[in-house]
Design a protein around this motif. Structure first.
Motif, mmCIF file in Angstrom:
data_model
loop_
_atom_site.group_PDB
_atom_site.id
_atom_site.type_symbol
_atom_site.label_atom_id
_atom_site.label_comp_id
_atom_site.label_asym_id
_atom_site.label_seq_id
_atom_site.Cartn_x
_atom_site.Cartn_y
_atom_site.Cartn_z
ATOM 1 N N SER A 17 83.440 -11.019 -24.847
ATOM 2 C CA SER A 17 83.953 -10.025 -23.516
ATOM 3 C C SER A 17 83.068 -9.245 -22.551
ATOM 4 C CB SER A 17 85.058 -9.149 -24.023
ATOM 5 O OG SER A 17 86.019 -9.821 -24.778
ATOM 6 N N ALA A 18 82.092 -8.673 -23.375
ATOM 7 C CA ALA A 18 81.015 -7.988 -22.584
ATOM 8 C C ALA A 18 80.069 -9.017 -21.658
ATOM 9 C CB ALA A 18 80.138 -6.993 -23.495
ATOM 10 N N SER A 19 79.671 -10.151 -22.221
ATOM 11 C CA SER A 19 79.074 -11.034 -21.692
ATOM 12 C C SER A 19 79.845 -11.685 -20.718
ATOM 13 C CB SER A 19 78.588 -12.289 -22.682
ATOM 14 O OG SER A 19 77.840 -11.777 -23.886
ATOM 15 N N LEU A 20 81.070 -11.860 -20.449
ATOM 16 C CA LEU A 20 81.656 -12.456 -19.331
ATOM 17 C C LEU A 20 81.765 -11.217 -18.327
ATOM 18 C CD1 LEU A 20 84.677 -14.205 -21.454
ATOM 19 C CD2 LEU A 20 83.166 -15.266 -19.964
ATOM 20 N N LEU A 21 82.119 -10.220 -18.766
ATOM 21 C CA LEU A 21 81.994 -9.040 -17.819
ATOM 22 C C LEU A 21 80.778 -8.875 -17.014
ATOM 23 C CD1 LEU A 21 83.829 -6.815 -16.806
ATOM 24 C CD2 LEU A 21 82.959 -5.338 -18.390
ATOM 25 N N LYS A 22 79.683 -8.858 -17.901
ATOM 26 C CA LYS A 22 78.453 -8.958 -17.200
ATOM 27 C C LYS A 22 78.053 -9.946 -16.258
ATOM 28 C CE LYS A 22 73.344 -9.119 -18.611
ATOM 29 N NZ LYS A 22 72.887 -10.085 -18.522
ATOM 30 N N LEU A 23 78.454 -11.409 -16.523
ATOM 31 C CA LEU A 23 78.250 -12.323 -15.695
ATOM 32 C C LEU A 23 78.917 -12.395 -14.381
ATOM 33 C CD1 LEU A 23 77.376 -15.432 -15.374
ATOM 34 C CD2 LEU A 23 79.826 -16.135 -16.372
ATOM 35 N N ARG A 124 74.712 -18.302 -22.395
ATOM 36 C CA ARG A 124 73.613 -18.456 -23.289
ATOM 37 C C ARG A 124 72.562 -17.616 -22.255
ATOM 38 N NH1 ARG A 124 73.542 -24.525 -22.607
ATOM 39 N NH2 ARG A 124 73.055 -24.919 -20.345
ATOM 40 N N GLY A 125 71.367 -17.602 -23.124
ATOM 41 C CA GLY A 125 70.242 -16.842 -22.200
ATOM 42 C C GLY A 125 70.469 -15.544 -21.924
ATOM 43 N N SER A 126 70.285 -15.203 -20.910
ATOM 44 C CA SER A 126 70.216 -13.856 -20.133
ATOM 45 C C SER A 126 71.644 -13.319 -19.837
ATOM 46 C CB SER A 126 69.287 -13.524 -19.177
ATOM 47 O OG SER A 126 69.750 -14.375 -18.148
ATOM 48 N N THR A 127 72.488 -14.300 -19.878
ATOM 49 C CA THR A 127 73.944 -14.075 -19.538
ATOM 50 C C THR A 127 74.585 -13.213 -20.729
ATOM 51 O OG1 THR A 127 73.824 -16.159 -18.512
ATOM 52 C CG2 THR A 127 76.069 -14.996 -18.853
ATOM 53 N N VAL A 129 74.921 -10.701 -24.263
ATOM 54 C CA VAL A 129 74.578 -9.568 -24.728
ATOM 55 C C VAL A 129 74.993 -9.252 -26.187
ATOM 56 C CG1 VAL A 129 75.030 -8.346 -22.546
ATOM 57 C CG2 VAL A 129 76.952 -8.187 -24.128
ATOM 58 N N GLY A 130 74.415 -8.467 -26.859
ATOM 59 C CA GLY A 130 74.504 -8.057 -28.220
ATOM 60 C C GLY A 130 74.241 -9.049 -29.380
ATOM 61 N N THR A 131 75.085 -9.265 -30.371
ATOM 62 C CA THR A 131 74.929 -10.137 -31.553
ATOM 63 C C THR A 131 74.773 -11.447 -30.915
ATOM 64 O OG1 THR A 131 77.035 -10.202 -32.059
ATOM 65 C CG2 THR A 131 75.718 -8.579 -33.337
ATOM 66 N N LEU A 132 75.649 -11.865 -29.527
ATOM 67 C CA LEU A 132 75.724 -13.159 -28.957
ATOM 68 C C LEU A 132 74.510 -13.479 -28.859
ATOM 69 C CD1 LEU A 132 78.137 -14.984 -28.575
ATOM 70 C CD2 LEU A 132 78.262 -14.231 -26.406
ATOM 71 N N ALA A 133 73.477 -12.788 -28.231
ATOM 72 C CA ALA A 133 72.149 -12.934 -27.776
ATOM 73 C C ALA A 133 71.322 -13.510 -29.012
ATOM 74 C CB ALA A 133 71.489 -12.016 -26.985
ATOM 75 N N GLU A 134 71.539 -13.111 -30.188
ATOM 76 C CA GLU A 134 70.802 -13.539 -31.497
ATOM 77 C C GLU A 134 71.236 -14.747 -32.179
ATOM 78 O OE1 GLU A 134 71.631 -10.217 -33.932
ATOM 79 O OE2 GLU A 134 71.035 -8.843 -32.327
ATOM 80 N N ARG A 135 72.210 -15.252 -31.461
ATOM 81 C CA ARG A 135 72.672 -16.514 -32.283
ATOM 82 C C ARG A 135 72.528 -17.727 -31.396
ATOM 83 N NH1 ARG A 135 77.863 -15.791 -35.061
ATOM 84 N NH2 ARG A 135 78.117 -13.544 -35.639
ATOM 85 N N GLU A 136 72.271 -18.814 -31.987
ATOM 86 C CA GLU A 136 72.043 -20.167 -31.528
ATOM 87 C C GLU A 136 73.289 -21.045 -31.091
ATOM 88 O OE1 GLU A 136 68.928 -22.326 -33.669
ATOM 89 O OE2 GLU A 136 68.058 -20.783 -34.466
ATOM 90 N N GLU A 137 74.327 -20.703 -31.249
ATOM 91 C CA GLU A 137 75.576 -21.434 -31.181
ATOM 92 C C GLU A 137 75.650 -21.333 -29.477
ATOM 93 O OE1 GLU A 137 76.399 -19.029 -33.413
ATOM 94 O OE2 GLU A 137 76.349 -20.176 -35.308
#
Length: 195
Positions: A17-23, A124-127, A129-137
């Motif tokens: 949710s935070a990543s979508l909001l950031k984007l 993915r990438g700089s888009t 945040v959080g634990t999502l940034a640490e994952r490869e999925e």
């Protein structure tokens, strides 16, 4: 932390949710939305001045992405596979413009939001945040094919009149299992040949 690795990461839904909001905030301001704070997470009927709201209205297990393989965690532990889910979001537009130009303004905002999500259909990438940034999925963003009637039936907010909305499915999102199983590795093998 168990056995030297982190498990039980349940914050990944909030991170999506935070990543979508950031984007959306980065790519929709200052045009067509003047300030990033005018894009937010919340129900379409929450009191506030959002021009664009992002509302998580449903979470479903993603059967197509279910994993069955245990995950090796060191030499003596196996972690159960994660839970795969798809997140369903409703994007709702509300322009503060005068009545004469409000509908066209909302159509512009909606069109830009759709363009941003289409052009960034993989989080993915700089888009992220959080634990999502640490994952490869990879987490994909796909417009839900909800009919007009289906959207109206989802709009179940008491006396609030319908506002221009569209639905997106985001996934698969992996929620780690906290279950681990101790295992003993084969350290020696005795091969005897009988003649």
């Amino acid at each position: 932390m168990r056995g030297g690795f982190t498990i039980g990461d349940y914050s990944v839904i909030a991170d999506v949710s935070a990543s979508l909001l950031k984007l959306l905030r980065e790519q929709m301001t200052p045009d067509p939305i003047p300030q990033p704070e005018l894009i937010g997470l919340g129900s379409p009927v929450d009191k506030g001045d959002f021009y664009l709201s992002l509302f998580l209205f449903n979470v479903k297990e993603s059967g197509n992405n279910r994993r069955t393989q245990m995950i090796s965690r060191g030499t003596d532990q196996m972690q159960y596979p994660p839970l795969a889910v798809d997140l369903h979001y409703m994007l709702t537009v509300q322009s503060p413009a005068e009545l004469q130009s409000r509908a066209l303004d909302e159509h512009r905002i909606l069109g830009r939001a759709m363009q941003v999500l289409y052009d960034n259909s993989v989080l993915r990438g700089s888009t992220v945040v959080g634990t999502l940034a640490e994952r490869e999925e990879e987490v994909r963003i796909v417009m839900d094919n909800v009919s007009g009637e289906g959207m109206l039936s989802m709009w179940n907010f008491a006396e609030t009149p319908y506002r221009l909305s569209i639905s997106y499915m985001v996934g698969p999102v992996m929620i780690d299992s906290t279950r681990v199983k101790s295992v003993k590795r084969v350290l020696e093998r005795d091969v005897s040949i009988q003649g």
